[in-house]
Design an enzyme around this catalytic site. Structure first.
Site, PDB file in Angstrom:
ATOM      1  N   CYS A   1      93.208 134.024  68.394  1.00 47.10           N
ATOM      2  CA  CYS A   1      93.330 134.923  69.549  1.00 47.10           C
ATOM      3  C   CYS A   1      92.197 135.945  69.600  1.00 47.10           C
ATOM      4  O   CYS A   1      91.550 136.240  68.603  1.00 47.10           O
ATOM      5  CB  CYS A   1      94.675 135.642  69.493  1.00 47.10           C
TER       6      CYS A   1
ATOM      7  N   ASP B   1     105.019 139.788  65.081  1.00 45.22           N
ATOM      8  CA  ASP B   1     103.843 140.622  64.830  1.00 45.22           C
ATOM      9  C   ASP B   1     104.292 141.900  64.127  1.00 45.22           C
ATOM     10  O   ASP B   1     105.491 142.180  64.007  1.00 45.22           O
ATOM     11  CB  ASP B   1     103.146 140.951  66.150  1.00 45.22           C
TER      12      ASP B   1
END
Length: 235
Positions: free
Chosen positions: A17, A145
């Site tokens: 990402c 996360d």
């Protein structure tokens, strides 16, 4: 010696990402990344415009998925951005409710990931992941996360051992992953869920250059993931 190929349900999928450059996208694809993430959050140092994300995504071959990351964005803006990348998956990384996610994605039945922000330290054990999974049952996967100031893991890993033992969902492990710790992360989290993927951003970057990826670090990360798969599934 080339590692033995694993059945696809057992292979840990890899999302990389925070891409901003063509060369980095090409390198990630060449190394076998399954998904390429573009940050459409203006406050991020890795932010790109929807038009730039679409331009970079045009470099992706078939079966490599572009992922668009949003943080508390307006529904109409999400739809407009997605219209530029018809095959993209959406990643909601802010405070979006289940209704918000569906409002943005349901009209086109677009798949989405929902980020769960797990606190650092012992506080991570108080996060009710099972309820979160139930609330966002329409998500293709739940992305784990680390909760830090702002949005995104900030390069920190939460305590994986505090996650529930049985999570009835597809999970994506994120937050502070590097080639040095991803093998242990997969070993700890994979037995707890239906399937596991991993998501990396800062762990594959040139140090102190956010949004600029290191081909060497990307290669080391992929090698570590494949090593973890071999350790788990070829005993």
């Amino acid at each position: 010696m080339t590692p033995t190929a694993l059945p696809s349900p057992l292979r840990t999928r890899i999302k990389m990402c925070g891409f901003t450059r063509e060369a980095d996208v090409d390198a990630a694809v060449a190394l076998g990344a399954d998904a390429i993430g573009f940050v459409l959050y203006a406050k991020s140092p890795r932010a790109v415009s929807p038009q730039r994300a679409a331009e970079l995504a045009r470099r992706l071959p078939p079966f490599v998925t572009p992922v668009l990351l949003f943080v508390n964005e307006d529904t109409l803006k999400i739809r407009a951005s997605c219209a530029l990348l018809t095959g993209a998956t959406v990643q909601f990384h802010g405070d979006e409710s289940p209704a918000d996610c569906l409002a943005a994605c349901a009209p086109e039945q677009r798949p989405y990931l929902r980020a769960a922000r797990i606190p650092l330290g012992a506080a991570g054990g108080n996060f009710d992941l099972l309820k979160f999974v139930q609330d966002y049952s329409q998500a293709q996967a739940i992305l784990l996360d680390t909760q830090v100031e702002g949005f995104g893991g900030g390069g920190h890993a939460f305590n994986w051992s505090l996650l529930p033992k049985n999570v009835n969902a597809h999970l994506v492990l994120s937050g502070g992953l590097t080639a040095a710790n991803v093998t242990d992360g997969i070993r700890q989290v994979r037995p707890r869920c239906q399937t596991l993927a991993v998501d990396v951003s800062s762990g594959i970057e040139v140090p102190r250059h956010k949004g600029i990826k290191s081909p060497q670090r990307m290669a080391e990360f992929v090698a570590a993931v494949r090593q973890a798969d071999q350790l788990l599934y070829t005993k």
